[in-house]
Write an enzyme that holds these catalytic residues in place. Structure first.
Site, PDB file in Angstrom:
ATOM      1  N   ASP A  53       0.842  -1.204   0.000  1.00 35.28           N
ATOM      2  CA  ASP A  53       0.000   0.000   0.000  1.00 35.28           C
ATOM      3  C   ASP A  53       0.878   1.255   0.000  1.00 35.28           C
ATOM      4  OD1 ASP A  53       0.845  -0.169   2.610  1.00 35.28           O
ATOM      5  OD2 ASP A  53      -1.130   0.110   3.521  1.00 35.28           O
ATOM      6  N   SER A  54       2.209   1.068  -0.010  1.00 34.25           N
ATOM      7  CA  SER A  54       3.132   2.187  -0.251  1.00 34.25           C
ATOM      8  C   SER A  54       2.829   2.826  -1.603  1.00 34.25           C
ATOM      9  CB  SER A  54       4.586   1.704  -0.213  1.00 34.25           C
ATOM     10  OG  SER A  54       4.759   0.570  -1.044  1.00 34.25           O
ATOM     11  N   GLU A 106      -1.013  -5.257   8.731  1.00 35.50           N
ATOM     12  CA  GLU A 106      -0.204  -4.660   9.788  1.00 35.50           C
ATOM     13  C   GLU A 106      -0.843  -4.875  11.159  1.00 35.50           C
ATOM     14  OE1 GLU A 106       0.434  -0.500   8.868  1.00 35.50           O
ATOM     15  OE2 GLU A 106       1.213  -0.964   6.873  1.00 35.50           O
ATOM     16  N   GLU A 125       9.536  -3.883  10.374  1.00 37.15           N
ATOM     17  CA  GLU A 125       9.897  -2.587   9.769  1.00 37.15           C
ATOM     18  C   GLU A 125      10.443  -1.623  10.822  1.00 37.15           C
ATOM     19  OE1 GLU A 125       7.088  -0.877   7.042  1.00 37.15           O
ATOM     20  OE2 GLU A 125       8.268   0.965   6.840  1.00 37.15           O
TER      21      GLU A 125
HETATM   22  O1  KIV Z   1       3.568  -1.070   1.560  1.00 39.99           O
HETATM   23  C1  KIV Z   1       4.735  -1.476   1.515  1.00 39.99           C
HETATM   24  O2  KIV Z   1       5.482  -1.250   0.551  1.00 39.99           O
HETATM   25  C2  KIV Z   1       5.234  -2.234   2.661  1.00 39.99           C
HETATM   26  C3  KIV Z   1       6.719  -2.382   2.783  1.00 39.99           C
HETATM   27  C4  KIV Z   1       7.285  -1.118   3.241  1.00 39.99           C
HETATM   28  C5  KIV Z   1       7.086  -3.535   3.645  1.00 39.99           C
HETATM   29  O3  KIV Z   1       4.479  -2.651   3.476  1.00 39.99           O
END
Ligand code: KIV
Length: 278
Positions: free
Chosen positions: A46-47, A117, A184
């Site tokens: 979700d980044s 998460e 993380e």
């Molecule tokens: O959303 C993402 O890219 C992630 C990574 C930072 C592990 O969760």
């Protein structure tokens, strides 16, 4: 073609002490490149809310966004395991919601596994998703969807209380049935303890070298995203500079009439043209 990397391969890699390589992917072309370069797992993270959509956090990402990108990535991945993030609020309201949204990522997005998460507080939710035959990767430490609770993107687990909480979270995730855990932004010594404590593989991002594997946001490691470059990012390429150079050359070649050349151009019989001109 190399054998497909599966959730079982994650465990085998930990047992064989062979580091797991994971990178984020958000579209078909990039997924194809990362997959053929040999990445074990592609994370539709979700980044994408930050590096694709330009928001300052991941909070606004929706289920439909995740499904759209997951579909493109799964079409490009031949060998890698494709893990898709559950976005903020898709698993927080009820366990029923969580199971059905995880199911959508698998059925509509083509995910091979999902990631969410949270620690102890989501153990029951994870248990029920796994019961529905959906492999789950956990994600603890600095969890970006909690950015407003943390008061910013800050390293977690530096105090005794926080460190103990993260260890308890890891144990709860393992007990709930995750196949791997993302750690993380936690101190290296803490991720070493967790990696030695749990039997499932740990995948670090800003968590030092003792994890069973590493994950990076592709746009960060390829030098394509400069809004915020965290301390843990190594830029293995500088694609922004390369792209800028290519675009400047393109504009210059338009200006001096050196592009397009004959070889980029289609032709037509002279006779057709003379008839057209009549
Ligand atoms: O959303 C993402 O890219 C992630 C990574 C930072 C592990 O969760």
């Amino acid at each position: 073609m190399n054998k497909k990397f599966t959730v079982k391969s994650f465990q085998k890699a930990k047992d064989d002490k062979r580091p797991i390589s994971m990178l984020t992917a958000y579209d078909y072309s990039m997924a194809k490149i990362l997959d053929s370069a040999g990445a074990d797992a592609l994370l539709v993270g979700d980044s994408l809310g930050m590096v694709v959509q330009g928001h300052d956090s991941t909070i606004s990402v929706t289920m439909d966004d995740m499904i759209y990108h997951a579909k493109a990535v799964t079409r490009g991945a031949k060998r890698a395991l494709v893990i898709v993030d559950m976005p903020f609020m898709s698993y927080h309201v009820s366990v029923t919601d969580a199971v059905s949204n995880a199911g959508r990522l698998m059925k509509e997005g083509g995910a091979h596994a999902i990631k969410l998460e949270g620690g102890v507080e989501f153990a029951e939710t994870i248990r029920q998703i796994v019961r529905a035959q959906i492999p789950v990767m956990g994600h603890i430490g600095m969890t970006p969807q909690s950015v407003h609770m943390f008061g910013g993107f800050k390293v977690q687990g530096k105090s005794l209380l926080q460190a103990q909480q993260i260890i308890d979270d890891a144990k709860a995730l393992e007990e709930a049935g995750v196949f791997a855990i993302t750690l993380e932004c936690v101190p290296e010594e803490l991720s070493k303890i967790i990696t030695e404590t749990v039997n499932v593989p740990t995948i670090g991002i800003g968590a030092g070298k003792y994890c069973d594997g590493q994950v990076l946001v592709s746009n960060d490691m390829l030098g394509m995203y400069s809004d915020f470059v965290p301390k843990f990012v190594k830029q293995f390429a500088h694609l922004s500079t390369d792209i800028e150079g290519a675009v400047k050359t393109y504009i210059k070649e338009l200006a001096d009439n050196s592009f397009p050349e004959k070889k980029h151009t289609f032709t037509i019989d002279d006779e057709v043209i003379s008839n057209l001109n009549k």
